[in-house]
Design a protein around this motif. Structure first.
Motif, PDB file in Angstrom:
ATOM      1  N   MET A  72       0.811  -1.198   0.000  1.00 17.64           N
ATOM      2  CA  MET A  72       0.000   0.000   0.000  1.00 17.64           C
ATOM      3  C   MET A  72       0.856   1.264   0.000  1.00 17.64           C
ATOM      4  SD  MET A  72      -2.868   1.221  -0.240  1.00 17.64           S
ATOM      5  CE  MET A  72      -4.425   1.587   0.418  1.00 17.64           C
ATOM      6  N   ALA A  73       1.979   1.236   0.707  1.00 18.34           N
ATOM      7  CA  ALA A  73       2.842   2.418   0.770  1.00 18.34           C
ATOM      8  C   ALA A  73       3.364   2.791  -0.610  1.00 18.34           C
ATOM      9  CB  ALA A  73       3.999   2.178   1.728  1.00 18.34           C
ATOM     10  N   HIS A  74       3.703   1.792  -1.421  1.00 16.28           N
ATOM     11  CA  HIS A  74       4.187   2.057  -2.779  1.00 16.28           C
ATOM     12  C   HIS A  74       3.090   2.702  -3.620  1.00 16.28           C
ATOM     13  CE1 HIS A  74       6.449   1.677  -6.439  1.00 16.28           C
ATOM     14  NE2 HIS A  74       5.440   1.020  -7.005  1.00 16.28           N
ATOM     15  N   GLU A  75       1.853   2.207  -3.469  1.00 14.15           N
ATOM     16  CA  GLU A  75       0.728   2.774  -4.212  1.00 14.15           C
ATOM     17  C   GLU A  75       0.476   4.224  -3.801  1.00 14.15           C
ATOM     18  OE1 GLU A  75      -4.063   2.212  -4.469  1.00 14.15           O
ATOM     19  OE2 GLU A  75      -2.850   0.398  -4.289  1.00 14.15           O
ATOM     20  N   ALA A  76       0.527   4.501  -2.496  1.00 13.46           N
ATOM     21  CA  ALA A  76       0.326   5.869  -2.012  1.00 13.46           C
ATOM     22  C   ALA A  76       1.429   6.790  -2.520  1.00 13.46           C
ATOM     23  CB  ALA A  76       0.265   5.887  -0.490  1.00 13.46           C
ATOM     24  N   ALA A  77       2.669   6.313  -2.530  1.00 11.03           N
ATOM     25  CA  ALA A  77       3.775   7.125  -3.044  1.00 11.03           C
ATOM     26  C   ALA A  77       3.564   7.447  -4.518  1.00 11.03           C
ATOM     27  CB  ALA A  77       5.103   6.406  -2.832  1.00 11.03           C
ATOM     28  N   ALA A  78       3.101   6.479  -5.287  1.00  8.68           N
ATOM     29  CA  ALA A  78       2.835   6.714  -6.713  1.00  8.68           C
ATOM     30  C   ALA A  78       1.702   7.722  -6.882  1.00  8.68           C
ATOM     31  CB  ALA A  78       2.502   5.395  -7.410  1.00  8.68           C
ATOM     32  N   GLN A  79       0.670   7.626  -6.043  1.00  3.26           N
ATOM     33  CA  GLN A  79      -0.437   8.578  -6.117  1.00  3.26           C
ATOM     34  C   GLN A  79       0.018   9.986  -5.736  1.00  3.26           C
ATOM     35  OE1 GLN A  79      -3.071   6.189  -3.598  1.00  3.26           O
ATOM     36  NE2 GLN A  79      -4.572   6.221  -5.261  1.00  3.26           N
ATOM     37  N   LEU A  80       0.855  10.104  -4.717  1.00  4.68           N
ATOM     38  CA  LEU A  80       1.378  11.412  -4.326  1.00  4.68           C
ATOM     39  C   LEU A  80       2.255  11.999  -5.425  1.00  4.68           C
ATOM     40  CD1 LEU A  80       2.154  10.661  -0.592  1.00  4.68           C
ATOM     41  CD2 LEU A  80       0.488  12.339  -1.445  1.00  4.68           C
ATOM     42  N   ASN A  81       3.038  11.164  -6.073  1.00  3.17           N
ATOM     43  CA  ASN A  81       3.852  11.625  -7.192  1.00  3.17           C
ATOM     44  C   ASN A  81       2.968  12.103  -8.343  1.00  3.17           C
ATOM     45  OD1 ASN A  81       6.564  11.973  -8.255  1.00  3.17           O
ATOM     46  ND2 ASN A  81       5.949  10.430  -9.758  1.00  3.17           N
ATOM     47  N   ALA A  82       1.885  11.387  -8.596  1.00  5.87           N
ATOM     48  CA  ALA A  82       0.951  11.781  -9.654  1.00  5.87           C
ATOM     49  C   ALA A  82       0.312  13.139  -9.336  1.00  5.87           C
ATOM     50  CB  ALA A  82      -0.119  10.708  -9.847  1.00  5.87           C
ATOM     51  N   ILE A  83       0.047  13.398  -8.060  1.00  2.00           N
ATOM     52  CA  ILE A  83      -0.492  14.703  -7.656  1.00  2.00           C
ATOM     53  C   ILE A  83       0.522  15.797  -7.976  1.00  2.00           C
ATOM     54  CG2 ILE A  83      -1.106  16.082  -5.621  1.00  2.00           C
ATOM     55  CD1 ILE A  83      -2.489  13.429  -4.601  1.00  2.00           C
ATOM     56  N   GLY A  84       1.794  15.534  -7.698  1.00  4.05           N
ATOM     57  CA  GLY A  84       2.840  16.492  -8.062  1.00  4.05           C
ATOM     58  C   GLY A  84       2.891  16.735  -9.558  1.00  4.05           C
ATOM     59  N   ASN A  85       2.712  15.690 -10.344  1.00  7.85           N
ATOM     60  CA  ASN A  85       2.701  15.843 -11.807  1.00  7.85           C
ATOM     61  C   ASN A  85       1.518  16.686 -12.258  1.00  7.85           C
ATOM     62  OD1 ASN A  85       5.050  14.363 -12.151  1.00  7.85           O
ATOM     63  ND2 ASN A  85       3.951  12.430 -12.400  1.00  7.85           N
ATOM     64  N   LEU A  86       0.378  16.523 -11.611  1.00  9.56           N
ATOM     65  CA  LEU A  86      -0.774  17.364 -11.940  1.00  9.56           C
ATOM     66  C   LEU A  86      -0.497  18.822 -11.587  1.00  9.56           C
ATOM     67  CD1 LEU A  86      -3.648  15.007 -10.755  1.00  9.56           C
ATOM     68  CD2 LEU A  86      -3.286  15.830 -13.105  1.00  9.56           C
ATOM     69  N   LEU A  87       0.102  19.056 -10.427  1.00  7.17           N
ATOM     70  CA  LEU A  87       0.439  20.433 -10.036  1.00  7.17           C
ATOM     71  C   LEU A  87       1.431  21.054 -11.008  1.00  7.17           C
ATOM     72  CD1 LEU A  87       0.678  19.918  -6.176  1.00  7.17           C
ATOM     73  CD2 LEU A  87      -1.109  21.178  -7.414  1.00  7.17           C
ATOM     74  N   ALA A  88       2.281  20.243 -11.606  1.00  2.00           N
ATOM     75  CA  ALA A  88       3.272  20.736 -12.567  1.00  2.00           C
ATOM     76  C   ALA A  88       2.629  21.207 -13.871  1.00  2.00           C
ATOM     77  CB  ALA A  88       4.307  19.649 -12.855  1.00  2.00           C
ATOM     78  N   MET A  89       1.351  20.882 -14.072  1.00  3.84           N
ATOM     79  CA  MET A  89       0.659  21.323 -15.289  1.00  3.84           C
ATOM     80  C   MET A  89       0.463  22.841 -15.311  1.00  3.84           C
ATOM     81  SD  MET A  89      -2.103  18.216 -15.617  1.00  3.84           S
ATOM     82  CE  MET A  89      -3.027  19.031 -16.914  1.00  3.84           C
ATOM     83  N   ASP A  90       0.526  23.486 -14.159  1.00  2.32           N
ATOM     84  CA  ASP A  90       0.425  24.949 -14.078  1.00  2.32           C
ATOM     85  C   ASP A  90       1.799  25.516 -14.422  1.00  2.32           C
ATOM     86  OD1 ASP A  90       0.088  27.620 -13.500  1.00  2.32           O
ATOM     87  OD2 ASP A  90      -0.448  27.318 -11.405  1.00  2.32           O
ATOM     88  N   THR A  91       2.002  25.788 -15.691  1.00  2.84           N
ATOM     89  CA  THR A  91       3.316  26.230 -16.165  1.00  2.84           C
ATOM     90  C   THR A  91       3.490  27.745 -16.156  1.00  2.84           C
ATOM     91  OG1 THR A  91       2.543  26.141 -18.452  1.00  2.84           O
ATOM     92  CG2 THR A  91       3.627  24.158 -17.576  1.00  2.84           C
TER      93      THR A  91
END
Length: 126
Positions: A1-20
């Motif tokens: 589960m920790a690996h899945e949560a880390a991947a989800q948190l990373n995906a949130i960072g990628n979404l935030l990076a869309m604000d260029t």
């Protein structure tokens, strides 16, 4: 589960990076959530002030997915997600939200604790 949560948190960072329009470094995301809803606040630290940004497409769903992936008795009520350089850190609270206090009041307290008395600049209404 920790690996899945880390991947989800990373995906949130990628979404935030869309604000260029503004650098990703210095981005702060504050979220309050419960079953089926989330109040999302994104701020860019511009040095002398904080700039509020609109949530991007997909962020709401990603946040609820992160929360709902936890066992029902271990779901967070607030998340603080900060990006510094090329790293992020996330902190969660699990206590129920105080119904006597508004999201706006709680957010103001968090911002004051984190940034002092920096002015928050909101974009004009459309």
């Amino acid at each position: 589960m920790a690996h899945e949560a880390a991947a989800q948190l990373n995906a949130i960072g990628n979404l935030l990076a869309m604000d260029t329009q503004y650098p990703l470094d210095g981005t702060f995301l504050y979220v309050e959530a419960d079953w089926g809803w989330a109040d999302i606040s994104i701020f860019k630290d511009l040095g002398a002030s904080l700039l509020w940004r609109d949530p991007m497409d997909g962020l709401f769903e990603a946040l609820l997915d992160l929360r709902e992936a936890e066992a029902s008795d271990k779901r967070w009520s607030t998340m603080q997600y900060r990006i510094t350089g090329d790293r992020f850190d996330a902190a969660f609270t699990y206590e129920p939200l105080d119904s006597e206090e508004s999201t706006i009041d709680r957010r103001a307290i968090i911002l004051r604790q984190r940034y002092g008395n920096k002015q928050v600049v909101y974009p004009p209404l459309p």
